[in-house]
Scaffold this active site. Structure first.
Site, mmCIF file in Angstrom:
data_model
loop_
_atom_site.group_PDB
_atom_site.id
_atom_site.type_symbol
_atom_site.label_atom_id
_atom_site.label_comp_id
_atom_site.label_asym_id
_atom_site.label_seq_id
_atom_site.Cartn_x
_atom_site.Cartn_y
_atom_site.Cartn_z
ATOM 1 N N THR A 13 74.534 53.736 -17.810
ATOM 2 C CA THR A 13 73.718 54.037 -18.995
ATOM 3 C C THR A 13 72.314 53.460 -18.888
ATOM 4 O O THR A 13 71.341 54.090 -19.298
ATOM 5 C CB THR A 13 74.408 53.462 -20.256
ATOM 6 O OG1 THR A 13 75.607 54.184 -20.468
ATOM 7 C CG2 THR A 13 73.530 53.581 -21.479
ATOM 8 N N SER A 55 79.533 55.082 -14.014
ATOM 9 C CA SER A 55 80.525 54.218 -13.360
ATOM 10 C C SER A 55 81.937 54.790 -13.430
ATOM 11 O O SER A 55 82.837 54.282 -12.761
ATOM 12 C CB SER A 55 80.480 52.795 -13.921
ATOM 13 O OG SER A 55 81.023 52.728 -15.210
ATOM 14 N N THR A 86 78.732 50.393 -17.684
ATOM 15 C CA THR A 86 79.616 49.401 -18.300
ATOM 16 C C THR A 86 81.095 49.788 -18.231
ATOM 17 O O THR A 86 81.960 48.928 -18.298
ATOM 18 C CB THR A 86 79.247 49.174 -19.790
ATOM 19 O OG1 THR A 86 79.379 50.411 -20.496
ATOM 20 C CG2 THR A 86 77.848 48.636 -19.929
ATOM 21 N N ASP A 87 81.356 51.105 -18.103
ATOM 22 C CA ASP A 87 82.754 51.544 -18.241
ATOM 23 C C ASP A 87 83.693 50.898 -17.224
ATOM 24 O O ASP A 87 84.822 50.547 -17.553
ATOM 25 C CB ASP A 87 82.848 53.071 -18.140
ATOM 26 C CG ASP A 87 82.222 53.763 -19.343
ATOM 27 O OD1 ASP A 87 81.989 53.081 -20.363
ATOM 28 O OD2 ASP A 87 81.974 54.984 -19.275
#
Ligand code: ASP
Length: 336
Positions: A13, A55, A86-87
């Site tokens: 992101t 990710s 972040t995932d």
């Protein structure tokens, strides 16, 4: 002399732009750095665009790629910052904690919940804080710096999908807070005289999350396709009646089974209930205790190519790496 930091961009992101098909990584490593000019006053930075991925598409081959770059350029730099979605960041940070052990130099993962180009974004502060930590002499090894918190790579989990407070440190305190450009460090991570690098992962590792009444055939199916299986069971841990025979038999056939819990905090304790005690008494069935699922899965991927027997695999699994496990059959357990 100023610190030299290698900035490795992988997408996420933080680097994303609005497209007709939703947010997609598009900003280069250089563009990310240019958006936070204050970083230039902290250190000398060289940047590298390693990947350009959401990710969701990052996996073991990319973890090996990140570790390879750091290994090849380890001596040239004082620290490393990786921008990442972040995932799956918690998986990548855990994986890198096993692939690069004992590093005195900080290896910092960061990212954002809102892209760098948005008016309201956490991208700038997270990137700046990450460089601040990467420049410190008392930060060592793999960590995530996010929303003013520094979390060991083996202890992180994404616990919020939208708010800036995306990550929590599970079953272990976060090691530092970063506020307004100041670092309050509570814990200094351990490191070795020289780091140890690994360059192999066994990807035949699976995760099974139980639901009430689930078909025991699912366990057989997954085990047939895996060398190791992490089972997220309920509460402190156990298996429904129909799965015990399969678990013991598969362990005897050489599969590595690790029992853990789907409850986020406080870990497993398999011996407590009748549904778990027989599993805890089987020396060939392992237990994750206070480890995160992310750490258990990636530790298995790392140790499988190294272990020559199930006993050696168990020994490696229970040997702490970067504080990933505090309680285990090796360290002993207090009886009630
Ligand atoms: N889907 C994004 C990713 O993991 C989410 C993020 O970066 O926050 O790449």
């Amino acid at each position: 002399m100023g610190k030299r930091i290698l900035f490795i961009a992988t997408g996420g992101t933080i680097a994303s732009e609005v497209t007709a098909l939703g947010l997609k990584p598009g900003l280069s490593a250089g563009a990310l750095l240019a958006a936070v000019p204050a970083i230039g006053a902290l250190c000398d930075v060289e940047s590298l665009q390693l990947y350009d991925l959401d990710s969701t598409d990052i996996g073991p081959e990319h973890w090996l790629g990140m570790a390879k770059v750091i290994r090849e350029r380890y001596d040239e730099f004082d620290g490393f910052v990786l921008s990442h979605g972040t995932d799956t960041m918690a998986y990548s940070a855990a994986a890198l904690s096993y692939l690069i052990q004992g590093s005195a130099k900080p290896i910092v993962f960061t990212g954002a919940q809102k892209p760098m180009g948005f008016d309201t974004t956490d991208s700038r502060v997270n990137l700046y804080d990450s460089f601040l930590c990467a420049c410190r002499d008392d930060m060592h090894g793999v960590m995530i710096v996010f929303n003013g918190r520094v979390i060991l790579g083996t202890r992180a989990r994404k616990t919020h999908t939208k708010s800036f407070d995306a990550f929590s440190s599970i079953n272990y305190p976060h090691i530092a807070d970063v506020r307004d450009g100041r670092v309050m460090q509570y814990i200094v991570p351990e490191y070795d005289a020289a780091p140890t690098f690994s360059d192999k992962l066994n990807t035949r590792v699976s995760l099974m999350k139980l639901i009430p009444g689930c078909d025991p055939g699912q366990l057989e199916w997954l085990l047939a396709r895996s060398d190791a299986l992490v089972i997220e069971s309920f509460g402190v841990g156990g298996l429904p009646r129909g799965m015990h025979e399969c678990a013991h038999r598969s362990a005897r056939e050489g599969k590595l089974l690790v029992m853990t819990t789907q409850v986020q905090n406080e870990g497993s304790d398999l011996a407590v209930y009748g549904t778990g005690r027989p599993l805890s008494e089987d020396p060939l069935i392992l237990e994750a205790y206070d480890m995160t699922t992310e750490a258990a899965v990636t530790k298995l991927m790392w140790l499988l190519p190294l272990a020559t027997s199930q006993a050696e695999a168990a020994q490696l699994f229970y040997t702490p790496v970067s504080k990933d496990i505090l309680t285990s059959r090796l360290t002993g357990k207090e009886e009630p």
